[in-house]
Design a protein around this motif. Sequence first.
Motif, PDB file in Angstrom:
ATOM      1  N   THR A  18       0.858  -1.175   0.000  1.00 53.82           N
ATOM      2  CA  THR A  18       0.000   0.000   0.000  1.00 53.82           C
ATOM      3  C   THR A  18       0.899   1.231   0.000  1.00 53.82           C
ATOM      4  O   THR A  18       1.622   1.462   0.968  1.00 53.82           O
ATOM      5  CB  THR A  18      -0.922   0.022   1.232  1.00 53.82           C
ATOM      6  OG1 THR A  18      -1.670  -1.198   1.256  1.00 53.82           O
ATOM      7  CG2 THR A  18      -1.867   1.205   1.193  1.00 53.82           C
ATOM      8  N   MET A  26      -1.636  -2.122  -3.965  1.00 48.93           N
ATOM      9  CA  MET A  26      -1.057  -2.308  -5.291  1.00 48.93           C
ATOM     10  C   MET A  26      -0.360  -3.669  -5.313  1.00 48.93           C
ATOM     11  O   MET A  26       0.003  -4.203  -4.264  1.00 48.93           O
ATOM     12  CB  MET A  26      -0.043  -1.203  -5.594  1.00 48.93           C
ATOM     13  CG  MET A  26      -0.595   0.202  -5.463  1.00 48.93           C
ATOM     14  SD  MET A  26      -1.893   0.579  -6.629  1.00 48.93           S
ATOM     15  CE  MET A  26      -0.939   0.900  -8.078  1.00 48.93           C
ATOM     16  N   TYR A  28       2.607  -6.301  -7.503  1.00 56.12           N
ATOM     17  CA  TYR A  28       3.798  -6.314  -8.337  1.00 56.12           C
ATOM     18  C   TYR A  28       4.200  -7.775  -8.511  1.00 56.12           C
ATOM     19  O   TYR A  28       4.206  -8.528  -7.545  1.00 56.12           O
ATOM     20  CB  TYR A  28       4.894  -5.542  -7.597  1.00 56.12           C
ATOM     21  CG  TYR A  28       6.250  -5.548  -8.237  1.00 56.12           C
ATOM     22  CD1 TYR A  28       6.656  -4.475  -9.020  1.00 56.12           C
ATOM     23  CD2 TYR A  28       7.150  -6.593  -8.047  1.00 56.12           C
ATOM     24  CE1 TYR A  28       7.910  -4.454  -9.593  1.00 56.12           C
ATOM     25  CE2 TYR A  28       8.401  -6.575  -8.621  1.00 56.12           C
ATOM     26  CZ  TYR A  28       8.779  -5.501  -9.392  1.00 56.12           C
ATOM     27  OH  TYR A  28      10.019  -5.478  -9.963  1.00 56.12           O
ATOM     28  N   PRO A  44       2.571  -1.548 -11.156  1.00 56.76           N
ATOM     29  CA  PRO A  44       1.837  -0.295 -11.325  1.00 56.76           C
ATOM     30  C   PRO A  44       2.548   0.586 -12.354  1.00 56.76           C
ATOM     31  O   PRO A  44       3.781   0.684 -12.369  1.00 56.76           O
ATOM     32  CB  PRO A  44       1.886   0.333  -9.931  1.00 56.76           C
ATOM     33  CG  PRO A  44       2.000  -0.843  -9.008  1.00 56.76           C
ATOM     34  CD  PRO A  44       2.881  -1.811  -9.742  1.00 56.76           C
ATOM     35  N   TYR A  55      -1.736  -0.693 -14.655  1.00 54.08           N
ATOM     36  CA  TYR A  55      -0.597  -1.596 -14.566  1.00 54.08           C
ATOM     37  C   TYR A  55       0.057  -1.745 -15.928  1.00 54.08           C
ATOM     38  O   TYR A  55      -0.624  -1.748 -16.952  1.00 54.08           O
ATOM     39  CB  TYR A  55      -1.052  -2.969 -14.061  1.00 54.08           C
ATOM     40  CG  TYR A  55      -1.359  -2.951 -12.589  1.00 54.08           C
ATOM     41  CD1 TYR A  55      -0.388  -3.313 -11.651  1.00 54.08           C
ATOM     42  CD2 TYR A  55      -2.596  -2.538 -12.125  1.00 54.08           C
ATOM     43  CE1 TYR A  55      -0.663  -3.272 -10.300  1.00 54.08           C
ATOM     44  CE2 TYR A  55      -2.875  -2.493 -10.766  1.00 54.08           C
ATOM     45  CZ  TYR A  55      -1.900  -2.856  -9.868  1.00 54.08           C
ATOM     46  OH  TYR A  55      -2.162  -2.810  -8.523  1.00 54.08           O
TER      47      TYR A  55
END
Length: 118
Positions: A18, A26, A28, A44, A55
């Motif tokens: 976050t 978010m 990854y 992102p 993204y």
Amino acid sequence: MDADAPLEWTTEESRAYTPADTDREMQYRTYLHESGDLRLKVAPASLDGEDHPGYTLTATSYPGLDLSETIRVRTVLTFERCERIAGEFMDLFSASYDGPGSLEDALDYAYERTRDHR
């Protein structure tokens, strides 16, 4: 083999976080082809300097070497959509890849079929 990656791919890194300036989580994720010649990243868009939400899927050939190159494949609004595109890209790349000599051809093949055609 990872449950969310095709047979020839492994999930290198996967995390959720976050950012300090928002309360929205978010995600990854990076994938590495079994040859070590190609890495995909779903991250992102803001991490790649983009000034909009969403993204971005990027592909890096020969990661970690001086001759490595990174291309932006596509930017979409949600992580889930970017993950689906990454899965398509991985399948297409793997079907076309026959070793280091064919990396560029396999990369072009997968890129042309998954990029935004606007």
